[in-house]
Design a protein around this motif. Structure first.
Motif, PDB file in Angstrom:
ATOM      1  N   VAL A 196     -21.450-111.247  26.884  1.00  0.00           N
ATOM      2  CA  VAL A 196     -21.266-110.463  27.463  1.00  0.00           C
ATOM      3  C   VAL A 196     -20.976-109.740  26.304  1.00  0.00           C
ATOM      4  O   VAL A 196     -21.587-108.251  26.049  1.00  0.00           O
ATOM      5  CB  VAL A 196     -19.567-110.273  27.679  1.00  0.00           C
ATOM      6  N   ARG A 199     -24.101-107.963  25.026  1.00  0.00           N
ATOM      7  CA  ARG A 199     -24.626-106.782  25.966  1.00  0.00           C
ATOM      8  C   ARG A 199     -25.956-107.432  26.532  1.00  0.00           C
ATOM      9  O   ARG A 199     -26.676-106.740  26.643  1.00  0.00           O
ATOM     10  CB  ARG A 199     -25.003-105.703  25.134  1.00  0.00           C
ATOM     11  N   ARG A 200     -25.774-108.674  26.783  1.00  0.00           N
ATOM     12  CA  ARG A 200     -26.887-109.432  27.723  1.00  0.00           C
ATOM     13  C   ARG A 200     -26.522-109.838  28.960  1.00  0.00           C
ATOM     14  O   ARG A 200     -26.869-110.356  29.228  1.00  0.00           O
ATOM     15  CB  ARG A 200     -27.203-110.888  26.958  1.00  0.00           C
ATOM     16  N   VAL A 201     -25.359-109.464  28.976  1.00  0.00           N
ATOM     17  CA  VAL A 201     -24.993-109.442  31.479  1.00  0.00           C
ATOM     18  C   VAL A 201     -25.235-107.919  31.629  1.00  0.00           C
ATOM     19  O   VAL A 201     -24.205-107.498  32.036  1.00  0.00           O
ATOM     20  CB  VAL A 201     -23.450-110.427  30.884  1.00  0.00           C
ATOM     21  N   PRO A 202     -25.993-107.282  31.623  1.00  0.00           N
ATOM     22  CA  PRO A 202     -26.415-105.971  32.355  1.00  0.00           C
ATOM     23  C   PRO A 202     -26.415-106.098  33.576  1.00  0.00           C
ATOM     24  O   PRO A 202     -25.376-107.219  34.691  1.00  0.00           O
ATOM     25  CB  PRO A 202     -27.691-105.888  32.168  1.00  0.00           C
ATOM     26  N   LEU A 249     -18.186-105.488  35.251  1.00  0.00           N
ATOM     27  CA  LEU A 249     -18.003-105.913  34.489  1.00  0.00           C
ATOM     28  C   LEU A 249     -17.382-105.151  32.941  1.00  0.00           C
ATOM     29  O   LEU A 249     -17.374-105.557  31.999  1.00  0.00           O
ATOM     30  CB  LEU A 249     -20.626-105.962  34.158  1.00  0.00           C
ATOM     31  N   ALA A 253     -15.912-106.795  29.538  1.00  0.00           N
ATOM     32  CA  ALA A 253     -16.580-106.217  28.805  1.00  0.00           C
ATOM     33  C   ALA A 253     -15.436-105.541  27.636  1.00  0.00           C
ATOM     34  O   ALA A 253     -14.771-106.591  26.474  1.00  0.00           O
ATOM     35  CB  ALA A 253     -17.663-105.179  28.933  1.00  0.00           C
ATOM     36  N   PRO A 261     -21.056-102.271  29.630  1.00  0.00           N
ATOM     37  CA  PRO A 261     -22.605-103.707  29.092  1.00  0.00           C
ATOM     38  C   PRO A 261     -23.175-102.442  30.226  1.00  0.00           C
ATOM     39  O   PRO A 261     -23.727-101.473  30.304  1.00  0.00           O
ATOM     40  CB  PRO A 261     -22.183-104.269  30.971  1.00  0.00           C
ATOM     41  N   ARG A 262     -24.916-103.237  29.684  1.00  0.00           N
ATOM     42  CA  ARG A 262     -26.459-102.067  29.674  1.00  0.00           C
ATOM     43  C   ARG A 262     -26.276-101.820  31.020  1.00  0.00           C
ATOM     44  O   ARG A 262     -25.732-102.484  32.000  1.00  0.00           O
ATOM     45  CB  ARG A 262     -27.551-102.240  29.352  1.00  0.00           C
ATOM     46  N   ARG A 263     -26.645-101.197  31.151  1.00  0.00           N
ATOM     47  CA  ARG A 263     -27.717-101.212  33.586  1.00  0.00           C
ATOM     48  C   ARG A 263     -29.128-100.941  33.297  1.00  0.00           C
ATOM     49  O   ARG A 263     -29.461-100.494  32.676  1.00  0.00           O
ATOM     50  CB  ARG A 263     -27.110-100.126  33.679  1.00  0.00           C
TER      51      ARG A 263
END
Length: 314
Positions: A196, A199-202, A249, A253, A261-263
């Motif tokens: 997280v 930022r690898r849990v999008p 999420l 974070a 998190p990224r989308r």
């Protein structure tokens, strides 16, 4: 009571042992690693090294312990979740939920245990009449192909345990775990937390899946309630606030001191990791824990993941 816990050194096994010992129960706990026996003894359990896939060893350990209750908390989850490792852990966990469960049931029947409690989970409960389901909901009859072995293993476990006639068979579908020992925690090296933070849990697609979470200590206390006074059948165990993945999420974070998190769209995840994670993030459903509250008087310490993430990750 004398209670035999298979998988006692796992994330839920450790707090479960501690809570049972504190309530005056005598606990025999198994682990696959001799290095973990000291930690179990420190919690007050008798520690036994057993391979749950070795039917003879399981039968011998249970016969020696002569328990009144067997609790199956077996999984093979842990370590660094690379794609290859995730697949290996999933396959090993499926064997534990099928062969391991059958070995424990046979051993329990031989010594006349009166209660058998087993770990299932709510990840693959079928979404039918809405985003949140109770125990009347079944497992997904048509899961993604890459999730089919896991769903089949869960179905085997639930049917085998709740269908026994010689003891009270209870299967518990837990929500997603967080807290100490789960990987979703503040401790250095916590695997999920590290992902997280990187930022690898999008949020995949619209993040429209409904998620149910439960702090690991609450999962353990619900299991204690099922052991002491549960009725045969299924129980759902999660907090009181099912929520959309896209809402959960970012809060997780922030609690871990990470950027939002990224989308990402579903198609690149599908190409790299398969359909299962896309399905879980976009179509999964949450669970209601009203049955275990009503029948067993269970109340979670963290009724919402919002306060749980803020206070319970340590």
């Amino acid at each position: 009571m004398k209670i035999f816990i298979a998988g006692a050194s796992g994330a839920i096994g450790r707090p479960l042992v501690a809570q049972l010992v504190a309530r005056g129960h005598e606990v025999v706990g198994t682990t696959r690693s001799a290095a973990k026996t000291g930690a179990l003894r420190a919690l007050g359990a008798e520690a036994v090294v057993v391979d749950a896939l070795d039917a003879g060893a399981v039968a011998e350990a249970v016969a020696k312990a002569q328990p009144e209750v067997i609790v199956n908390q077996l999984t093979a989850i842990g370590g660094r979740p690379t794609l290859r490792e995730v697949k290996r852990m999933a396959a090993a966990t499926n064997r534990l939920r099928t062969e391991g469960t059958d070995n424990l049931l046979a051993a329990g029947r031989a010594v006349g245990v009166r209660t058998f409690v087993a770990q299932s989970n709510a990840i693959w409960v079928e979404r039918t009449r809405g985003p949140v389901v109770d125990e009347n909901g079944g497992l997904d009859p048509d899961p993604p192909s890459d999730a089919a072995p896991a769903v089949a293993a869960l179905r085997h476990l639930e049917e085998a345990v709740t269908g026994i006639g010689w003891a009270d068979g209870i299967a518990i579908r837990y929500g997603a775990f967080y807290g100490p020992g789960t990987g979703v925690e503040e401790a250095p090296g916590a695997v999920m937390a590290e992902l997280v933070r990187k930022r690898r849990v999008p949020i995949i697609g619209g993040g429209g899946a409904t998620m149910s979470w439960v702090h690991i200590d609450d999962a353990a206390s619900a299991t204690v309630a099922a052991i002491e006074r549960g009725r045969p059948g299924l129980y759902h165990v999660a907090d009181d606030e099912p929520a959309l993945a896209r809402d959960v999420l970012p809060v997780l974070a922030r609690a871990l001191g990470a950027k939002p998190p990224r989308r990402v769209p579903g198609w690149p995840i599908r190409l790299v990791a398969g359909q299962a994670p896309v399905h879980m993030m976009t179509k999964g459903c949450g669970i209601s824990s009203e049955k275990i509250k009503r029948e067993l008087g269970w109340t979670p310490r963290y009724p919402s993941w919002r306060t749980g993430f803020a206070e319970g990750l340590r």
